[in-house]
Design a protein around this motif. Structure first.
Motif, mmCIF file in Angstrom:
data_model
loop_
_atom_site.group_PDB
_atom_site.id
_atom_site.type_symbol
_atom_site.label_atom_id
_atom_site.label_comp_id
_atom_site.label_asym_id
_atom_site.label_seq_id
_atom_site.Cartn_x
_atom_site.Cartn_y
_atom_site.Cartn_z
ATOM 1 N N SER A 67 0.941 -1.231 0.052
ATOM 2 C CA SER A 67 0.068 -0.107 -0.034
ATOM 3 C C SER A 67 0.741 1.293 0.000
ATOM 4 O O SER A 67 1.937 1.362 0.487
ATOM 5 N N TYR A 68 0.320 2.197 -0.403
ATOM 6 C CA TYR A 68 0.904 3.731 -0.381
ATOM 7 C C TYR A 68 0.720 4.329 0.975
ATOM 8 O O TYR A 68 1.567 5.181 1.143
ATOM 9 N N ASN A 69 -0.057 3.861 1.621
ATOM 10 C CA ASN A 69 -0.519 4.080 2.889
ATOM 11 C C ASN A 69 -1.352 3.205 3.554
ATOM 12 O O ASN A 69 -2.392 2.976 2.990
ATOM 13 N N GLU A 70 -1.163 2.955 4.999
ATOM 14 C CA GLU A 70 -2.267 2.183 5.680
ATOM 15 C C GLU A 70 -2.401 2.951 7.040
ATOM 16 O O GLU A 70 -1.251 3.124 7.746
ATOM 17 N N SER A 71 -3.499 3.290 7.460
ATOM 18 C CA SER A 71 -3.696 3.837 9.003
ATOM 19 C C SER A 71 -3.195 2.765 10.048
ATOM 20 O O SER A 71 -2.622 2.966 10.977
ATOM 21 N N PHE A 72 -3.426 1.571 9.795
ATOM 22 C CA PHE A 72 -2.626 0.434 10.387
ATOM 23 C C PHE A 72 -2.458 -0.797 9.626
ATOM 24 O O PHE A 72 -1.129 -1.069 9.837
ATOM 25 N N GLY A 73 -3.357 -1.593 9.052
ATOM 26 C CA GLY A 73 -2.762 -2.571 8.231
ATOM 27 C C GLY A 73 -3.393 -3.947 8.766
ATOM 28 O O GLY A 73 -2.673 -4.659 9.236
ATOM 29 N N LEU A 74 -4.720 -3.877 8.856
ATOM 30 C CA LEU A 74 -5.500 -5.062 9.411
ATOM 31 C C LEU A 74 -5.070 -6.436 8.639
ATOM 32 O O LEU A 74 -5.180 -7.413 9.315
ATOM 33 N N VAL A 75 -4.816 -6.289 7.328
ATOM 34 C CA VAL A 75 -4.613 -7.465 6.449
ATOM 35 C C VAL A 75 -3.271 -7.897 7.001
ATOM 36 O O VAL A 75 -2.887 -9.200 7.314
ATOM 37 N N ALA A 76 -2.076 -6.900 7.211
ATOM 38 C CA ALA A 76 -0.981 -7.599 7.798
ATOM 39 C C ALA A 76 -1.164 -8.134 9.278
ATOM 40 O O ALA A 76 -0.424 -9.322 9.406
ATOM 41 N N MET A 77 -1.970 -7.810 9.883
ATOM 42 C CA MET A 77 -2.304 -8.340 11.253
ATOM 43 C C MET A 77 -2.864 -9.800 11.253
ATOM 44 O O MET A 77 -2.571 -10.679 11.792
ATOM 45 N N GLU A 78 -4.022 -9.738 10.198
ATOM 46 C CA GLU A 78 -4.751 -10.997 9.966
ATOM 47 C C GLU A 78 -3.718 -12.161 9.606
ATOM 48 O O GLU A 78 -3.794 -13.224 9.875
ATOM 49 N N ALA A 79 -2.718 -11.786 8.709
ATOM 50 C CA ALA A 79 -1.653 -12.793 7.979
ATOM 51 C C ALA A 79 -0.883 -13.231 9.113
ATOM 52 O O ALA A 79 -0.451 -14.379 9.201
ATOM 53 N N GLN A 80 -0.514 -12.265 9.859
ATOM 54 C CA GLN A 80 0.475 -12.660 11.054
ATOM 55 C C GLN A 80 -0.210 -13.610 12.180
ATOM 56 O O GLN A 80 0.203 -14.539 12.368
ATOM 57 N N ALA A 81 -1.420 -13.210 12.565
ATOM 58 C CA ALA A 81 -2.057 -14.025 13.316
ATOM 59 C C ALA A 81 -2.318 -15.510 12.778
ATOM 60 O O ALA A 81 -2.115 -16.382 13.531
ATOM 61 N N SER A 82 -2.307 -15.750 11.276
ATOM 62 C CA SER A 82 -2.308 -17.030 10.802
ATOM 63 C C SER A 82 -1.245 -17.665 10.537
ATOM 64 O O SER A 82 -0.899 -18.621 9.888
ATOM 65 N N GLY A 83 0.174 -16.921 11.102
ATOM 66 C CA GLY A 83 1.170 -17.636 10.886
ATOM 67 C C GLY A 83 2.073 -17.154 9.691
ATOM 68 O O GLY A 83 2.924 -18.079 9.172
ATOM 69 N N THR A 84 1.717 -16.196 8.921
ATOM 70 C CA THR A 84 2.338 -15.938 7.691
ATOM 71 C C THR A 84 2.953 -14.725 7.935
ATOM 72 O O THR A 84 2.693 -13.467 8.157
#
Length: 424
Positions: free
Chosen positions: A313-330
């Motif tokens: 992304s060119y900007n993200e206020s937080f990054g929910l996709v990034a957090m969901e991915a990490q919670a999934s072990g990725t």
């Protein structure tokens, strides 16, 4: 405590990744759900987009979604919704009058909702809390060269909300700095509430789960897989990943690389075909697979099937996709923008890339894909990192913010409205 949440342009019940539905939908629904579980009564007002929705949708104890008719159900783009602000506000006023509901506080999401909440605040004489989610000035500052800039009208409306809301709730300290830098916001009226993730749903898959996920998605078991999840628009950067994949395959044509792009086109000029054509032009169409948006219960399969999730992304206020991915072990490879340096623990759960040069992204993706030991370690650390962010904690913080706001006296009418005898 009874809260009126306003999410005019997109319903929290909509499927993220379709149209204008995205991280904000996930945020509003999860925060409201956990506030309701903590005993806060929450009504979420949104614009009705089809007659079959019903006016009031009971989500659970203390939580309702109220669909307000404002303009035609279909055919209005987000850019055209300002023409329906009065109709939407009027619909909320009528609902409250008919059902005799009283609210202690208004919490608006996005600038369109904020404009409505600003009016209702003065009608109901209750405090206004506003969350921008994205800001025109920030998006224009970070936008891709080919992306359409946000309008000056939107920026002015956002400035009005910054000036008039009792409290501004943001996701990160970076957002606080953006509000101060671009909108001259008063820091003492800004509160930080970190978003969370559903760690019960997004869980790391076992080897067997990964095999099942890949089989279900038709992905070769021994391929290295990079996934993108989100709306298909230039600002989210799917084109960066496609170009990076082309660069990786140009360097090593025998590389067993597969790219999954899951999401729907979003925005007036966005077209799924644009990204398919780009992959075809770059000669990587056979390595890039496009999937329709899907609910969270199915999205976890994509995270588990991937070796890396890319967030260019060119900007993200937080990054929910990034957090969901990490919670999934990725592990995650993300742009070093906005809240992503907080969502991703650099060097521990993923890699941050400066800028959006496809060559730089190819370097970062290649290094992590080829380093199995580091990637596996990051996968384990990612789950631990994500566990520190929960929607329950987010809702508790927000409830504390509400209580603080309600304990503060609302300012009286501005002095500019005071009239002396010489004005008669």
């Amino acid at each position: 405590m009874r809260i009126a949440m306003i999410s005019m342009h997109t319903s929290p019940l909509m499927q993220p990744g379709i149209g204008d539905a995205g991280g904000m939908n996930v945020y509003v629904l999860n925060v409201a759900t956990h506030l309701a579980r903590q005993g806060v009564e929450v009504d979420i007002f949104t614009r009705a987009t089809r007659p079959s929705q019903g006016e009031v949708v009971e989500i659970g104890d203390n939580l309702r979604v109220i669909n307000i008719v404002a303009g035609p159900y279909e055919g209005l783009t987000k850019e055209e919704l300002p023409t329906q602000l009065a109709a939407f506000a009027g619909g909320i006023v009528q609902f409250v009058k008919c059902f005799g509901v009283d609210y202690d506080l208004i919490h608006t999401h996005y600038w369109l909702s904020g404009q409505v909440g600003w009016l209702l605040r003065d009608i109901w004489e209750v405090p206004l809390v506003h969350t921008a989610h994205t800001l025109a000035a920030v998006k224009n500052h970070h936008r891709a060269a080919t992306d359409t800039p946000e309008s000056e009208a939107r920026r002015i409306c956002e400035q009005q909300l910054v000036d008039n809301a009792q409290v501004l709730v943001v996701n990160t300290l970076e957002e606080t700095n953006d509000l101060v830098r671009h909108y001259d916001a008063e820091p003492d009226r800004i509160r930080v509430m970190s978003p969370g993730t559903d760690t019960e749903l997004f869980t790391p898959g076992t080897t067997k789960n990964t095999e099942l996920a890949r089989r279900h998605l038709g992905i070769p078991m021994h391929a290295k897989v990079v996934a993108f999840v989100g709306r298909l628009q230039e600002f989210k950067g799917p084109q960066v990943l496609i170009k990076a994949a082309a660069e990786m395959l140009a360097r090593d044509p025998d590389r067993n690389l597969n790219v999954i792009i899951c999401g729907g086109a979003s925005g007036a000029s966005a077209r799924l075909e644009n990204y398919k054509n780009l992959a075809h032009e770059l000669g990587v169409a056979h390595r890039v697979r496009f999937l329709d948006p899907r609910p969270p219960q199915e999205l976890v399969t994509i995270y588990q099937a991937a070796d890396i999730v890319a967030v260019p992304s060119y900007n993200e206020s937080f990054g929910l996709v990034a957090m969901e991915a990490q919670a999934s072990g990725t592990p995650v490879v993300a742009a070093r923008v906005g809240g992503l340096p907080i969502a991703v623990a650099e060097g521990e759960t993923g890699v941050l890339v400066d800028g959006h040069d496809p060559a730089d992204w190819a370097d970062a993706l290649t290094q992590l894909l080829d380093d199995d030991a580091t990637r596996m370690r990051m996968a384990e650390d990612a789950v631990v990192h994500a566990s520190n962010f929960s929607w329950q904690s987010s809702a508790s913080t927000l409830a504390e913010i509400y209580a603080e706001v309600l304990s503060t006296e609302i300012p009286e009418c501005p002095k500019r409205f005071a009239m002396g005898n010489d004005n008669h």
